[in-house]
Design a protein around this motif. Structure first.
Motif, PDB file in Angstrom:
ATOM      1  N   HIS A  55     -45.239 -30.621   7.466  1.00 37.05           N
ATOM      2  CA  HIS A  55     -46.330 -30.823   8.418  1.00 37.05           C
ATOM      3  C   HIS A  55     -47.448 -31.596   7.718  1.00 37.05           C
TER       4      HIS A  55
ATOM      5  N   SER B 192     -43.772 -39.453  11.591  1.00 38.04           N
ATOM      6  CA  SER B 192     -43.178 -38.858  12.784  1.00 38.04           C
ATOM      7  C   SER B 192     -41.744 -39.360  12.973  1.00 38.04           C
TER       8      SER B 192
ATOM      9  N   GLU C  98     -43.537 -33.216  11.136  1.00 39.63           N
ATOM     10  CA  GLU C  98     -44.545 -32.825  12.121  1.00 39.63           C
ATOM     11  C   GLU C  98     -45.861 -33.485  11.705  1.00 39.63           C
TER      12      GLU C  98
ATOM     13  N   GLU D 116     -44.570 -37.717  19.874  1.00 39.21           N
ATOM     14  CA  GLU D 116     -44.424 -36.448  19.150  1.00 39.21           C
ATOM     15  C   GLU D 116     -45.662 -36.084  18.341  1.00 39.21           C
TER      16      GLU D 116
END
Length: 362
Positions: free
Chosen positions: A2, A27, A32, A52
């Motif tokens: 992330h 992405s 993430e 996303e």
């Protein structure tokens, strides 16, 4: 993984474009990605983002001039940003631009997440307020990494041992500018602010218009200098010859339609617009400021003139307009920048940096 990216806004600009490109890259690789800005929640990003990518806009941009309200806003900004980072629990945080870097480092104090801060201008020439300068000096040693775009910017932060130099990438444009025997369209791109030196370009252009009656100059961008520049155009009787159409979403198409690109900045962190013009195959003239001299070899892949020197710029404009063979040679060499600063090379530098930082924690 992330990745959280932090910037004050996603308006038009070099730093915003680079951050958006990096977000799309990560992405696409399956990570993430969340972008945090201080803008209002209904503010659309200027550059396209993959669907996303999560966008959190905190609505905390500081527009008040009242000192008590500004202090309250700063305190609220720090608390909200800290809470947002803790809630997201990212593997790495990357902040862009000095003021947001300072804010991010203050807000993330004692959190265990790695913090990368990225300087997007040259610190020698882009002066911060005294308090921000002090805070940067105190806080940057606490960052996991400080990313700069050129070696000269890295030298400014010596003796810090957490510096990484990563230039911006330059993509291969969809269309290459056609080389014509005559120059009809001169173009420049950038924010309409004093440091971009567009007043110098307009004055130089005014000195050649009588010799080249069919030539036009177009400046793409928006900013606080618009009225000043429009007045200068009117005062020099250049209406109908100099155009300021504002922002455009398709600058590469505009570059491909031009014959010559001129970039008269007083300083640059990294000259994104200049590099894009070179990639498009335009012959370029640029000032000898920081950033520009990192990508141009005078007489090889472009021409250079001393910062602020209207007479030298005028001379070079005359020279290139009249010298078709030199324009063609410069154009061919300029396009090689897409090899030197290829997207995959620059993305790999960012990927390696993040991997090295987060690997021990994974």
């Amino acid at each position: 993984m992330h990745v959280v990216l932090i910037i004050s806004s996603l308006s038009a600009g070099g730093a915003e474009r680079v951050l958006s490109s990096l977000a799309n890259h990560w992405s696409k690789r399956g990570h993430e990605v969340t972008i945090i800005t201080l803008a209002q929640s209904n503010t659309p990003p200027f550059y396209s983002l993959a669907k996303e990518i999560k966008l959190k806009q905190l609505g905390l941009s500081n527009s008040t001039t009242s000192i008590p309200h500004r202090l309250l806003n700063i305190f609220k900004r720090l608390l909200t940003l800290r809470k947002t980072i803790k809630t997201l629990s990212p593997d790495v945080v990357i902040s862009f631009i000095s003021s947001m870097n300072i804010t991010t480092l203050l807000a993330s104090g004692r959190l265990t997440v790695p913090i990368i801060v990225s300087e997007r201008t040259h610190p020698v020439y882009h002066k911060l307020p005294p308090l921000d300068t002090l805070l940067r000096r105190l806080l940057y040693p606490k960052a996991t990494k400080v990313v700069v775009q050129t070696q000269s910017a890295a030298d400014y932060f010596r003796p810090l041992d957490n510096i990484a130099v990563i230039p911006n990438s330059v993509s291969v444009p969809p269309t290459i500018a056609q080389q014509h025997s005559d120059v009809h369209q001169i173009i420049s791109v950038g924010r309409l602010i004093p440091s971009k030196g567009f007043n110098i370009l307009i004055q130089a252009f005014s000195k050649i218009v009588l010799d080249f009656p069919n030539m036009k100059l177009t400046l793409y961008g928006e900013g606080e200098e618009r009225q000043t520049l429009e007045k200068l155009v009117a005062d020099l009787n250049l209406k109908g010859r100099v155009f300021l159409p504002g922002l455009t979403q398709n600058i590469q198409a505009k570059l491909a339609e031009a014959d010559l690109f001129i970039f008269p900045s007083h300083y640059e962190g990294f000259p994104n617009a200049l590099c894009e013009a070179m990639a498009t195959g335009l012959p370029v003239i640029a000032s000898t400021c920081s950033g520009n001299v990192d990508v141009i070899q005078d007489g090889v892949n472009g021409r250079l003139f001393p910062v602020g020197d209207i007479e030298k710029l005028t001379h070079l404009m005359h020279e290139l307009i009249q010298d078709t063979s030199q324009r063609h040679r410069l154009s061919t060499e300029a396009q090689k920048i897409t090899d030197r600063l290829a997207e995959d090379k620059i993305y790999q530098m960012w990927d390696d940096l993040i991997c090295n930082i987060t690997a021990p924690a994974q």
